[in-house]
Scaffold this active site. Structure first.
Site, PDB file in Angstrom:
ATOM      1  N   ASP A 291      54.724  -1.028  -9.195  1.00  0.00           N
ATOM      2  CA  ASP A 291      55.486  -1.495 -10.180  1.00  0.00           C
ATOM      3  C   ASP A 291      54.978  -0.853 -11.377  1.00  0.00           C
ATOM      4  O   ASP A 291      54.171  -0.276 -11.597  1.00  0.00           O
ATOM      5  CB  ASP A 291      55.599  -3.165 -10.616  1.00  0.00           C
ATOM      6  CG  ASP A 291      57.123  -3.675 -11.027  1.00  0.00           C
ATOM      7  OD1 ASP A 291      57.631  -2.740 -11.535  1.00  0.00           O
ATOM      8  OD2 ASP A 291      57.521  -4.644 -10.776  1.00  0.00           O
ATOM      9  N   GLU A 497      63.082 -10.426 -16.978  1.00  0.00           N
ATOM     10  CA  GLU A 497      61.698 -10.383 -16.738  1.00  0.00           C
ATOM     11  C   GLU A 497      60.967 -11.633 -17.748  1.00  0.00           C
ATOM     12  O   GLU A 497      61.654 -12.608 -17.727  1.00  0.00           O
ATOM     13  CB  GLU A 497      60.935  -9.266 -16.977  1.00  0.00           C
ATOM     14  CG  GLU A 497      61.397  -8.210 -15.788  1.00  0.00           C
ATOM     15  CD  GLU A 497      60.716  -6.985 -15.686  1.00  0.00           C
ATOM     16  OE1 GLU A 497      59.391  -7.024 -15.719  1.00  0.00           O
ATOM     17  OE2 GLU A 497      61.312  -5.992 -15.455  1.00  0.00           O
TER      18      GLU A 497
END
Length: 610
Positions: A291, A497
């Site tokens: 990521d 997020e």
């Protein structure tokens, strides 16, 4: 002499063949050669620096032609909101991608780079075949920008709605998540049966997909993003892993590793699961990607010990590193560790082989440059109709009429005067949520083209019906307005997020006061626009009808389709709707299960002509 003559003949023959081989096109450039032969041929020609370059993914803002050529960069991405220009056209995107690609192709071996972008965040509790069609449309729109690689789908199993990424998950139930992996065949194409488990991308109208985030990202303690998932092996393999079994069987090209930890070990450093299970046991043959700055976050605080992070991440089995900016630091560090034998060449070769396998499978060596073939697909009428269909099918009707009263929905189109209220009634940014144009999403109606729920109501009612819009009316306004009924649209603001992590899960003010003022004075339907279940129990008794609209995106007309009976409500809850946050985490099958609305719940209505 006879023996010597034979030896000379053999030597002459060998030299002739060698000359013929060097004179012709290399095997790796010949699409008629077997895939394995092309990979071997190219790898045999690559220097160490060319191999390392393939493992590096950088952000487009630092991907200058010189950087691409000098460091043999193998991949580029657009981070959240990173675009060539505000409201960039397909031409602008394609030109940008090709400028970077031409720099990659100008290197000694001419290895094409692969460009990645986030797509298809969000959930729809719809049937798998509809989701496959959404994947097909998404692939065409991503390709319209010249990009062949989408970081989708997210196959997290969200076990706690306090998690800020819960809307990226399809369900709390792994079986639904498994079914929804059908989007991969939409994005990549249907996998030929004889190639099961091998990365597959079916031509220029398709994109490489990415199953993420491996693994357990939806099970963190208290739903805190990037936190620790504490779970035994039965829970891990029974809840969080099944989506990956399906994804790999459908030929998913790449897998992205999770920021989160599993029983205190960061997934980016988890060799047992990334190499031992995903690669060795599940036989995944695509590439594993980190990521964004994922290896940096192996340590706390991030980047505390970068040497260790690089060693742990590469050793765990991560093949491509989303750096995305400090590429020289990464390249210098990995070179140093190879030189000192900390990282063996076998690990580098495994990574490069996997990356090249995906690139060859995508056809990038034959057609590396993007074009405008699919420019007319971007925001096309057909795709908007598909999105509208997905909206109305994903709506869940939670309440329809107070006890003893007849159902409120479907609403009559022809009536005297109606009220539309709420912070989310006329706000495209709120309808779309995070990961829309920018990382955290936007407030307002100028971010993109679309239909707000207010506009959809006005489009749907009879011409003689008066629609009054007041975002937050007081009780006197409502009672004196002589409204026949009201539509109240409230919910959460956009987030993505960790910025969406919430300990209270309340709808935004003035949502609660709007519900009280409006529903206290007139029959009302409340439409909740949110990425997850939110606190509604205190208001349910005052509400006549309640609809979970999730994040409907640009096509608010899909909400009106069901409210006014052009189509019936059919959606069912893909996650439990709790009464209070004190109950969390609470999922279907738990011993103490006492929801406001249970998993799988959803009232239905029939289409109406009124």
């Amino acid at each position: 002499m006879e023996t010597l003559s034979k030896a000379l003949c053999l030597l002459l023959l060998f030299c002739t063949l060698a000359a013929a081989d060097t004179g012709g096109a290399p095997k790796y450039k010949d699409p008629k050669q077997p895939l394995g032969a092309r990979i071997r041929d190219l790898m045999n020609r690559m220097t160490l620096q060319e191999k390392i370059g393939q493992m590096v993914q950088i952000e487009r803002t630092v991907a200058t032609p010189d950087v691409m050529k000098n460091y043999f960069i193998g991949s580029v991405l657009s981070g959240g909101g990173s675009v060539p220009a505000p409201k960039a056209t397909p031409e602008a995107w394609v030109n940008m991608v090709n400028e970077i690609q031409k720099a990659a192709l100008s290197t000694r071996l001419g290895i094409p780079m692969i460009y990645g972008i986030d797509a298809v965040h969000g959930h729809n509790n719809v049937d798998p075949m509809l989701l496959k069609r959404i994947g097909e449309a998404t692939a065409l729109e991503v390709r319209a920008t010249g990009i062949p690689y989408a970081f989708a789908p997210c196959i997290a199993v969200c076990r706690d709605p306090r998690w800020g990424r819960c809307y990226e998950s399809y369900s709390e139930d792994y079986r639904i998540v498994q079914e929804m992996t059908e989007i991969i065949t939409g994005l990549q194409g249907d996998l030929p049966t004889e190639r099961r488990g091998v990365p597959f991308v079916g031509g220029k109208s398709k994109v490489a997909a990415c199953a993420k985030h491996f693994v357990g990202d939806g099970g963190t303690v208290r739903g805190i993003d990037e936190n620790n998932t504490v779970i035994d092996s039965n829970g891990l393999y029974g809840i969080h892993m099944p989506g990956y079994y399906k994804a790999i069987n459908k030929g998913v090209a790449t897998v992205m590793v999770s920021y989160s930890a599993l029983n205190d070990l960061r997934m980016h450093a988890n060799k047992e699961l990334v190499t031992g299970f995903l690669k060795d046991k599940l036989k995944f043959r695509g590439f594993v990607i980190s990521d964004w700055q994922g290896i940096d976050r192996i340590t706390n605080p991030p980047h505390l010990n970068y040497s260790y992070s690089v060693y742990a991440g590469i050793s765990a089995g991560i093949d491509m590193i989303m750096v995305p900016y400090n590429y020289t630091e990464f390249i210098d560090e990995i070179n140093s560790q190879i030189k000192s034998n900390l990282i063996p060449m076998s690990r580098i070769d495994d990574a490069v082989k996997r990356i090249l396998r995906v690139k060859f499978t995508m056809g990038l060596f034959e057609e590396p440059l993007a074009d405008l073939t699919f420019a007319n697909q971007l925001g096309s009428k057909e795709h908007r109709e598909l999105a509208r269909e997905a909206v109305r099918k994903s709506l869940v009707l939670l309440k329809n009429g107070k006890k003893g009263d007849k159902p409120l929905l479907p609403l009559p189109k022809k009536t005297g005067k109606i009220l539309v209220a709420g912070t989310h009634a006329d706000n495209l940014g709120y309808q779309c949520g995070g990961w829309t144009i920018t990382w955290q999403g936007l407030d307002g109606n100028d971010l993109t083209i679309g239909t707000t729920i207010l506009a959809a109501v006005k489009n749907t009612v009879a011409p003689t019906t008066q629609v009054v819009y007041n975002q937050n009316p007081d009780a006197n306004f409502v009672k004196s307005g002589e409204f026949d009924y009201a539509v109240v649209v409230v919910g959460e603001p956009p987030y993505a997020e960790m910025y969406g992590d919430s300990t209270n899960l309340t709808i935004s003010e003035p949502g609660p006061s709007t519900i009280g003022n409006v529903c206290g004075g007139v029959k009302c339907v409340v439409v909740v626009v949110s990425g997850r279940p939110v606190v509604m129990e205190p208001y349910v008794s005052t509400i006549d009808a309640l609809v979970a609209a999730w994040l409907p995106g640009t096509e608010g007309q899909g909400v009106a389709d069901a409210l006014f009976g052009d189509y019936g409500f059919t959606g069912k809850l893909a996650r439990t709707w709790f009464k209070s946050v004190e109950q969390l985490p609470m999922n279907v099958g738990d011993q103490h299960y006492d929801p406001l609305y249970p998993f799988g719940f959803g009232l239905t209505t029939q289409p109406s002509k009124l």
